[in-house]
Write an enzyme that holds these catalytic residues in place. Structure first.
Site, PDB file in Angstrom:
ATOM      1  N   LYS A 141      37.677   9.517  -1.489  1.00  0.00           N
ATOM      2  CA  LYS A 141      36.713   9.669  -2.586  1.00  0.00           C
ATOM      3  C   LYS A 141      35.331   9.292  -2.054  1.00  0.00           C
ATOM      4  CE  LYS A 141      36.756   8.394  -7.475  1.00  0.00           C
ATOM      5  NZ  LYS A 141      36.337   9.660  -8.066  1.00  0.00           N
TER       6      LYS A 141
HETATM    7  N1  PMP Z   1      39.565  14.776  -8.893  1.00  0.00           N
HETATM    8  C1  PMP Z   1      38.315  14.337  -8.697  1.00  0.00           C
HETATM    9  C2  PMP Z   1      37.371  15.163  -7.880  1.00  0.00           C
HETATM   10  C3  PMP Z   1      37.902  13.120  -9.262  1.00  0.00           C
HETATM   11  O1  PMP Z   1      36.655  12.677  -9.077  1.00  0.00           O
HETATM   12  C4  PMP Z   1      38.817  12.381 -10.046  1.00  0.00           C
HETATM   13  C5  PMP Z   1      38.386  11.091 -10.682  1.00  0.00           C
HETATM   14  N2  PMP Z   1      38.576  10.000  -9.798  1.00  0.00           N
HETATM   15  C6  PMP Z   1      40.110  12.883 -10.223  1.00  0.00           C
HETATM   16  C7  PMP Z   1      40.455  14.089  -9.622  1.00  0.00           C
HETATM   17  C8  PMP Z   1      41.140  12.137 -11.021  1.00  0.00           C
HETATM   18  O2  PMP Z   1      41.537  10.963 -10.357  1.00  0.00           O
HETATM   19  P1  PMP Z   1      41.986   9.669 -11.154  1.00  0.00           P
HETATM   20  O3  PMP Z   1      43.032  10.093 -12.109  1.00  0.00           O
HETATM   21  O4  PMP Z   1      42.509   8.766 -10.105  1.00  0.00           O
HETATM   22  O5  PMP Z   1      40.782   9.131 -11.846  1.00  0.00           O
END
Ligand code: PMP
Length: 313
Positions: free
Chosen positions: A157
């Site tokens: 991320k």
């Molecule tokens: N895809 C992207 C590009 C994101 O930024 C997020 C948010 N973190 C998610 C998917 C979903 O991830 P999560 O459920 O861990 O928040």
């Protein structure tokens, strides 16, 4: 708003308003930071704020940092302690959103990863719904393709990679939609700008595999487990085509910010007559109950913040 937005910066806790860094910070110039979004959800009956799956978020943060060759000298326990302390000190009695980050903190210019000092920071703000889910959201297939792993590690991320999400989100919103769905370079469905995507067909749930360039969401994993455990519905991870979204019985998105969000149209094709489908509705309810501590079976996902006044009966 009763409470104080707090931050942890350079090893110290302070009000968010006092947390400042230099304009020469490497991460500002080159997007060299990795981050998480963690929610703490308020349960008024319990008078409790519950952090959701904090440890899993820090495990992902550590992997993201590893991908960018960063040092993260704090252990998972220490990261959790810092977070709990920050949320507790903030004193909020409402939903909050926590933003931990490992960033290249060195004040130097030069595009590279190696030999650039990094540091951990964290802050929190009150934050309710990210998308207005009343009546479901309208999404559009983006003209922007989801970043490929050959360009930027998609499982990490990384802040810099979010220009991809920002381009797609702005394109969608300025065209009158709520959210964008990005395809990968192969033309297969990848994910939203900040959410994973699911479809339901004939009682089976489908979602793209991690090899289709998704960020493997913690909410995604949560929903897969809830569907299996509570509804007896398996989730099949397989490549999805764009038109499968149009023709699905139900379509929904998941994410820490977005929770479980029903999708009522894709590229102007109405899904399920514009109504939230039965499986999406059940998952939305189960997820919401789990994150606010109303489902004992999932209490292990939660970290209660306030020790005073907390009752678990
Ligand atoms: N895809 C992207 C590009 C994101 O930024 C997020 C948010 N973190 C998610 C998917 C979903 O991830 P999560 O459920 O861990 O928040």
């Amino acid at each position: 708003m009763s409470g104080t937005e707090m931050a942890y910066l350079k090893g110290e806790v302070m009000p968010l308003a006092d947390a400042k860094i230099s304009i020469m910070t490497h991460a500002l110039h080159y997007g060299t930071a990795v981050f998480e979004g963690i929610r703490a959800n308020w349960n008024a009956e319990h008078e409790q704020l519950y952090l959701f799956r904090m440890r899993e978020h820090y495990e992902r943060l550590r992997k993201s940092a590893h991908a960018l060759m960063m040092d993260l000298p704090l252990s998972d326990d220490q990261l959790c302690e810092i977070t709990i302390d920050l949320v507790r000190r903030s004193g909020f009695k409402q939903d909050v959103y926590i933003r931990p980050m490992v960033y290249k903190s060195a004040e130097l210019l030069g595009v590279r990863l190696h030999g650039v000092e990094d540091d951990f920071l964290c802050f929190l703000i009150p934050w309710g719904a990210y998308l207005d889910t009343t009546g479901g959201v309208h999404v559009v297939t983006s003209s922007w393709r989801r970043t490929e792993d050959q360009s930027i590690p998609v499982r990490a991320k990384v802040t810099g990679a979010y220009i991809n999400s920002a381009l797609a989100k702005t394109e969608a919103e300025t065209a009158g939609f709520d959210e964008a769905i990005m395809l990968n370079e192969d033309g297969h469905v990848s994910e939203g700008s900040g959410e994973n995507i699911f479809i339901v067909n004939d009682g089976v749930i489908y979602t793209p595999p991690s090899s289709d360039n998704i960020l493997v969401g913690i909410t995604r994993n949560t929903v897969v487990e809830l569907a299996e455990q509570e509804l007896g519905i398996p989730t099949v991870e397989r490549t999805l085509d764009r038109s499968e979204l149009w023709l699905a019985d139900e379509v929904f998105m998941t994410g820490t910010a977005a929770h479980v969000t029903p999708i009522s149209s894709v590229d102007r094709r109405v899904i399920n007559g514009g109504e939230t489908g039965p499986i999406t509705a059940q998952l939305e309810r189960l997820y919401f109950d789990a994150i606010i501590g109303n489902r004992d079976a999932y209490a292990h996902w939660l970290t209660p913040i306030y020790t005073d006044g907390y009752t678990d009966d």
